[in-house]
Motif scaffolding. Structure first.
Motif, short mmCIF file in Angstrom:
data_model
loop_
_atom_site.label_atom_id
_atom_site.label_comp_id
_atom_site.label_asym_id
_atom_site.label_seq_id
_atom_site.Cartn_x
_atom_site.Cartn_y
_atom_site.Cartn_z
N TRP A 76 -52.47 13.51 -9.54
CA TRP A 76 -51.88 12.47 -9.08
C TRP A 76 -50.97 12.59 -7.88
CZ3 TRP A 76 -47.04 10.08 -8.26
CH2 TRP A 76 -46.91 8.78 -7.92
N VAL A 77 -50.18 13.51 -7.68
CA VAL A 77 -49.26 13.85 -6.57
C VAL A 77 -49.99 14.01 -5.44
CG1 VAL A 77 -47.39 15.65 -5.76
CG2 VAL A 77 -47.27 14.70 -8.11
N SER A 78 -51.14 15.13 -5.71
CA SER A 78 -51.93 15.41 -4.44
C SER A 78 -52.55 14.36 -3.99
CB SER A 78 -52.89 16.40 -4.99
OG SER A 78 -54.04 16.81 -3.83
N THR A 79 -53.42 13.62 -4.88
CA THR A 79 -53.99 12.22 -4.30
C THR A 79 -52.98 11.26 -3.71
OG1 THR A 79 -55.50 12.34 -6.16
CG2 THR A 79 -55.23 10.29 -5.20
N MET A 80 -51.74 11.02 -4.20
CA MET A 80 -50.76 10.30 -3.40
C MET A 80 -50.49 10.77 -1.92
SD MET A 80 -49.99 7.34 -5.02
CE MET A 80 -51.72 7.55 -5.30
N ALA A 81 -50.28 12.24 -2.12
CA ALA A 81 -49.87 12.86 -0.87
C ALA A 81 -50.85 12.68 0.28
CB ALA A 81 -49.53 14.38 -1.01
N ILE A 97 -43.53 32.30 -16.45
CA ILE A 97 -44.01 32.78 -17.66
C ILE A 97 -42.93 33.76 -18.20
CG2 ILE A 97 -45.17 34.63 -18.88
CD1 ILE A 97 -47.41 34.36 -16.47
N LEU A 98 -42.16 33.03 -19.22
CA LEU A 98 -40.67 33.39 -19.78
C LEU A 98 -41.08 34.55 -20.82
CD1 LEU A 98 -40.17 30.71 -18.37
CD2 LEU A 98 -38.54 30.42 -20.36
N PRO A 99 -40.19 35.53 -21.15
CA PRO A 99 -40.20 36.56 -21.92
C PRO A 99 -40.19 35.98 -23.62
CG PRO A 99 -38.02 36.55 -20.94
CD PRO A 99 -39.00 35.55 -20.11
N LYS A 100 -40.78 36.67 -24.34
CA LYS A 100 -40.95 36.01 -25.78
C LYS A 100 -39.38 35.91 -26.24
CE LYS A 100 -45.72 37.73 -26.86
NZ LYS A 100 -46.39 38.43 -28.00
N LYS A 101 -38.31 36.53 -26.03
CA LYS A 101 -37.28 36.53 -26.58
C LYS A 101 -36.51 35.12 -25.91
CE LYS A 101 -37.00 41.19 -28.21
NZ LYS A 101 -35.95 42.34 -28.16
N HIS A 102 -36.88 34.70 -24.62
CA HIS A 102 -36.16 33.60 -24.22
C HIS A 102 -36.21 32.34 -24.81
CE1 HIS A 102 -35.16 30.69 -21.17
NE2 HIS A 102 -34.74 31.70 -20.30
N ILE A 103 -35.07 31.70 -25.09
CA ILE A 103 -34.95 30.40 -26.00
C ILE A 103 -36.06 29.53 -25.62
CG2 ILE A 103 -32.74 30.78 -26.46
CD1 ILE A 103 -31.99 28.43 -24.36
N GLN A 104 -36.62 29.57 -24.34
CA GLN A 104 -37.60 28.40 -24.10
C GLN A 104 -39.06 29.00 -23.77
OE1 GLN A 104 -35.17 27.08 -20.46
NE2 GLN A 104 -35.54 25.03 -21.36
N HIS A 105 -39.31 30.15 -24.39
CA HIS A 105 -40.47 30.91 -24.10
C HIS A 105 -41.73 30.16 -24.59
CE1 HIS A 105 -40.32 32.19 -28.48
NE2 HIS A 105 -41.77 32.36 -28.31
N LYS A 106 -41.54 29.02 -25.43
CA LYS A 106 -42.81 28.25 -26.22
C LYS A 106 -43.15 27.08 -25.41
CE LYS A 106 -42.11 29.57 -30.89
NZ LYS A 106 -42.18 29.15 -32.40
N VAL A 107 -42.11 26.94 -24.30
CA VAL A 107 -42.35 25.75 -23.29
C VAL A 107 -43.42 26.00 -22.41
CG1 VAL A 107 -41.12 24.15 -21.68
CG2 VAL A 107 -39.96 24.97 -23.60
N ASP A 108 -44.54 25.37 -22.18
CA ASP A 108 -45.45 25.45 -21.35
C ASP A 108 -45.18 24.99 -19.82
OD1 ASP A 108 -47.91 25.63 -20.15
OD2 ASP A 108 -48.97 24.08 -21.09
N TYR A 109 -45.03 26.18 -19.13
CA TYR A 109 -44.80 26.02 -17.77
C TYR A 109 -46.05 26.33 -16.82
CZ TYR A 109 -39.75 25.71 -18.91
OH TYR A 109 -38.56 25.25 -19.72
N SER A 110 -47.16 25.90 -17.32
CA SER A 110 -48.33 26.24 -16.38
C SER A 110 -48.43 25.24 -15.48
CB SER A 110 -49.38 26.16 -17.40
OG SER A 110 -49.67 24.93 -17.99
N ARG A 111 -47.97 24.36 -15.52
CA ARG A 111 -47.81 23.18 -14.37
C ARG A 111 -47.21 23.62 -13.02
NH1 ARG A 111 -47.84 17.75 -14.95
NH2 ARG A 111 -45.77 17.42 -14.58
N VAL A 112 -46.25 24.65 -13.13
CA VAL A 112 -45.61 25.20 -11.92
C VAL A 112 -46.57 25.74 -10.92
CG1 VAL A 112 -43.84 26.77 -11.13
CG2 VAL A 112 -43.55 25.41 -13.19
N PRO A 113 -47.32 26.84 -11.52
CA PRO A 113 -48.37 27.54 -10.51
C PRO A 113 -49.47 26.46 -10.03
CG PRO A 113 -48.66 28.33 -12.66
CD PRO A 113 -47.66 27.34 -12.69
N LEU A 114 -49.61 25.40 -10.81
CA LEU A 114 -50.78 24.37 -10.44
C LEU A 114 -50.26 23.38 -9.41
CD1 LEU A 114 -52.29 23.09 -13.81
CD2 LEU A 114 -53.21 24.43 -12.43
N PHE A 115 -48.83 23.02 -9.56
CA PHE A 115 -48.08 22.32 -8.25
C PHE A 115 -48.07 23.39 -7.04
CE2 PHE A 115 -46.05 19.30 -11.34
CZ PHE A 115 -46.78 18.13 -10.61
N ALA A 116 -47.96 24.53 -7.15
CA ALA A 116 -47.91 25.51 -6.06
C ALA A 116 -49.10 25.51 -5.14
CB ALA A 116 -47.48 26.93 -6.75
#
Length: 574
Positions: A76-81, A97-116
């Motif tokens: 959507w962002v790409s289309t709007m742009a 990509i967070l280390p396994k011991k990080h408190i947020q390691h289960k959060v999916d941040y895969s959209r970050v490189p997609l935005f990149a």
């Protein structure tokens, strides 16, 4: 002077990342002058306190600048742009990509490189991040977390030597819990050392009462007979006050790529208060490393002991901090960022020279990422509306590719392609350019990973398909075999000579057979059972059809089988 409008995306409750990476630098480029082409423009920065963008944000601005991620979809962002001719810059200050011991390691941040991948440019906080992102986007500006020394809360504090207990502590958020846990034994050594117990105390800055992770940090630093002080967290625009409570700062990092990518912001912050920093070995490789390096975990205890017993913590802190302050230049940071904003403002998304792309639209108002082929005039059965994308494909092959060389690539996709595949144009060009480098005949641009036989699956979805398809293959001289590389919905690009050969030798004869062969005609116009398509009213309105026929499902699958019948055709896939 013409204005260039830049939307800087913050959040409702401003956190440290967006404060340092968006608020501070972009406040400083407001009202600066850049050149768009040969015309000078004045940059007007507007801050938005939400990571959820609206179409109006694109209509009213020339550039969108955000840190990390947005709530909106990448496509959507790409289309709007593209639709509103807006440039997009993404700032990244952490590895996704967070280390396994990080408190947020289960959060999916895969959209970050997609935005990149879809951004026009990236601004990153460290050299290591630039290295990780260089394969995704080549337009990168390394912009360190240099502070505006002397402005606002970032004043140089020339404080006298603390004559009370030496305050050994941390300053930050709960996200460093796993880092503090990595020096658990060292903390115990410090607390159990009789001389240190008499001369020191632990101080935790940034504490949030009631937070379960802060409770774990407090537990790590709690030892019988060793004094512990808690200093509550402050807002992003006043957090520097917390450093007045620390004499020796501990900055451990648990070894990981995530740690390697982090900036040396802690050292810069501590330098404003003349604080000596003891940090992990990762800091030795960062942009600023004027600190004491604990190369192994036991060094934290040893270094604290040396600083305290030698009574050199104050003087050494002053010395190292001066070295750091001499290297910080916020004005150079802003100047570099301005140059990058100007560069991206003038950047165009360029299609590879050897690729021609069409988007088929069925409505004049439909936005298309590639050259639009308007098929909205085909609305009746008499016009063969039931052929859908086949009509434009044949017309383009017959009338619109004379300027292409045989080795050039051609793609003819539905206007929905980028939405369904989540591959916006900038990412598509990058991916296909890489795949074209080995000169395959065909590139499968579908992201679907088939776990079953393509033709058998189609029969389940559209009962009666196989009977028609097998009969048609016999008539065309094709062996009906399950394709090893299923290509659906015409999601492919091919060299011109391959595409032309397929259309002339297979697609056109197939269309003719479906219209002239008595047996095929008796079958192909039946209801193909396609509940995912247009509703009955819209289908009638736009095509004149009472139901979806088998034509499109049969014809789309011919290409995969034709490839399977011709072993000389080489294929690459996304």
């Amino acid at each position: 002077m013409k204005e260039y409008h830049l939307l800087a995306v913050l959040e409702e409750k401003l956190g440290g990342s967006r404060y340092h990476r968006v608020k501070l630098p972009l406040t400083s480029i407001d009202n600066k002058v850049i050149k768009i082409g040969e015309e000078e423009c004045i940059v007007k920065v507007t801050f938005k306190d939400s990571t959820m963008l609206e179409e109006e944000d694109f209509k009213n601005n020339d550039m969108v600048y955000f840190n990390w991620s947005l709530q909106n979809g990448v496509n959507w962002v790409s289309t709007m742009a593209q639709q509103h001719n807006v440039k997009v810059i993404q700032d990244i200050d952490d590895f996704w990509i967070l280390p396994k011991k990080h408190i947020q390691h289960k959060v999916d941040y895969s959209r970050v490189p997609l935005f990149a991948a879809i951004a026009d440019g990236l601004v990153v906080a460290t050299n290591r991040l630039a290295l990780n992102l260089s394969k995704i986007n080549e337009n990168i500006c390394i912009n360190y977390n240099e502070l505006p020394v002397g402005e606002g809360q970032f004043q140089i504090v020339d404080r006298p030597k603390n004559e009370g207990k030496i305050r050994v502590g941390i300053c930050g958020s709960v996200s460093h819990l796993h880092d503090y846990q990595s020096i658990k034994n060292n903390l115990k050594q410090i607390a159990k050392d009789k001389k240190l117990k008499d001369k020191c105390k632990f101080v935790l800055c940034g504490y949030v009462e009631g937070d379960k992770y802060w409770s774990k940090i407090v537990e790590l630093f709690t030892f019988e007979g060793f004094e512990l002080e808690l200093c509550e967290a402050k807002e992003a625009d006043s957090y520097m006050e917390l450093y007045s409570n620390i004499d020796i700062l501990l900055a451990p990092l648990s070894p990981s790529e995530f740690a390697e990518c982090k900036s040396a912001l802690k050292i810069m912050e501590a330098s404003l208060h003349g604080i000596v920093v003891i940090a992990s070995g990762e800091y030795e490789r960062k942009e600023i490393n004027n600190c004491l390096i604990a190369r192994k975990s036991s060094d934290y205890y040893k270094l604290v002991k040396q600083l305290v017993e030698g009574n050199v913590w104050y003087e050494l802190g002053k010395e190292l901090s001066k070295e750091t302050l001499d290297t910080i230049s916020f004005s150079e940071r802003v100047e570099k960022l301005m140059g990058f904003v100007e560069l991206i403002a003038n950047k165009e998304v360029v299609c590879p020279d050897n690729l021609k792309m069409y988007s088929i639209a069925y409505n004049k108002d439909q936005f298309t990422e590639y050259e639009k082929y308007d098929n909205s005039h085909i609305t009746t059965v008499e016009q063969k509306s039931y052929l859908f994308e086949v009509n434009p494909i044949i017309d383009i092959i017959d009338n619109k590719i004379d300027d292409l060389k045989d080795e050039d690539y051609l793609g003819i996709l539905s206007w929905k392609y980028s939405i369904k595949m989540n591959i916006p144009k900038p990412l598509f060009y990058k991916m296909t350019k890489e795949l074209m480098a080995s000169s395959p005949d065909v590139i499968n641009v579908s992201r679907f990973k088939w776990q079953h036989n393509y033709l058998a699956w189609t029969e389940v979805q559209h009962p009666g398909f196989l009977e028609i398809f097998e009969f048609l293959c016999v008539k065309l001289g094709l062996r009906m075999i399950e394709p090893t590389i299923p290509i659906h919905s015409n999601y492919f690009i091919a060299k011109k000579d391959i595409y032309v050969k397929y259309v002339n030798e297979i697609l056109k004869p197939a269309v003719e057979l479906l219209e002239t062969d008595e047996y095929l005609v008796s079958k192909v116009f039946n209801n193909a059972n396609y509940p995912a398509g247009l509703n009955k009213e819209d289908l009638k309105k736009y095509t004149g059809l009472e139901h979806y026929t088998y034509h499109t499902f049969v014809l789309e699958r011919l290409f995969s089988v034709w490839i399977e019948n011709n072993e000389y055709i080489t294929v690459n896939s996304l």
